[in-house]
Design an enzyme around this catalytic site. Structure first.
Site, PDB file in Angstrom:
ATOM      1  N   HIS A 117       0.833  -1.203   0.000  1.00  0.00           N
ATOM      2  CA  HIS A 117       0.000   0.000   0.000  1.00  0.00           C
ATOM      3  C   HIS A 117       0.873   1.261   0.000  1.00  0.00           C
ATOM      4  CE1 HIS A 117      -3.293  -2.729   0.916  1.00  0.00           C
ATOM      5  NE2 HIS A 117      -4.143  -1.719   0.790  1.00  0.00           N
ATOM      6  N   HIS A 159       1.502  -3.431   9.254  1.00  0.00           N
ATOM      7  CA  HIS A 159       2.932  -3.419   8.960  1.00  0.00           C
ATOM      8  C   HIS A 159       3.723  -2.821  10.106  1.00  0.00           C
ATOM      9  CE1 HIS A 159       2.572  -4.528   4.709  1.00  0.00           C
ATOM     10  NE2 HIS A 159       1.502  -3.764   4.688  1.00  0.00           N
TER      11      HIS A 159
END
Length: 199
Positions: A117, A159
């Site tokens: 992303h 993440h």
């Protein structure tokens, strides 16, 4: 070899500690807690498969000669991003901070490094600021979106900080690489013509 392995282990441990610490700090603020639902929309807004198919639909629906070169080059970069991130994730195989249980999120994989992303958001940002400049008034919301996408990966605990940082760097490098392989208008027309004929 043992020294480099020990350094890597130390960096990864620190990355986990700092990521956990940053999330705990952010969650102390009501603003970031309420932002979590918006982070899920940000996650969907930068999904790789969604971007790929949406962009192909954009090329098919808005079949304009004036936009075709930009459309094809952007598509090439999106494909490059998906391939680069997938290869790195399969090679590194770092697990995410927490397992993803949101069944409505589009296709999350189980590996964390790098953040796809973040790479995609910054690829799009650099593309539309350096390679195909948008009007200035659109750059502020685009920059805000890219930064918020990267930040949302931490807030949602998808993440670690290192994954996000690596994703940002990869996205910037992908845009710069695309600058070197930028296809001409004629070549872009030939590609679309070939794809249309094969259908």
């Amino acid at each position: 070899m043992k020294t480099s392995s020990a350094i890597l282990k130390y960096l990864l441990e620190k990355d986990v500690q700092w990521s956990t610490y940053c999330v705990s700090i952010l969650y102390n603020y009501t603003f970031f807690k309420s932002l979590k639902i918006n982070c899920k929309f940000l996650e969907i807004s930068c999904d790789g498969i969604a971007w790929l198919f949406s962009w192909m639909a954009f090329i098919w629906i808005i079949n304009s000669k004036a936009l075709l070169q930009m459309q094809v080059n952007m598509l090439m970069g999106l494909i490059l991003d998906i391939v680069v991130v997938a290869v790195l994730k399969s090679f590194v195989r770092r697990r995410r901070p927490v397992s993803i249980k949101d069944t409505w999120v589009i296709g999350p994989d189980k590996f964390s490094f790098p953040s796809g992303h973040s790479s995609r958001a910054f690829y799009v940002l650099i593309f539309f600021t350096k390679l195909y400049s948008l009007p200035f008034f659109l750059l502020i919301p685009l920059t805000t979106w890219a930064v918020c996408v990267a930040l949302s990966r931490l807030i949602l605990q998808r993440h670690y900080i290192l994954d996000i940082f690596a994703g940002v760097v990869i996205g910037v490098l992908e845009a710069r690489f695309l600058e070197f392989i930028w296809v001409s208008e004629t070549f872009a027309e030939n590609i679309i013509g070939f794809m249309s004929a094969s259908e």
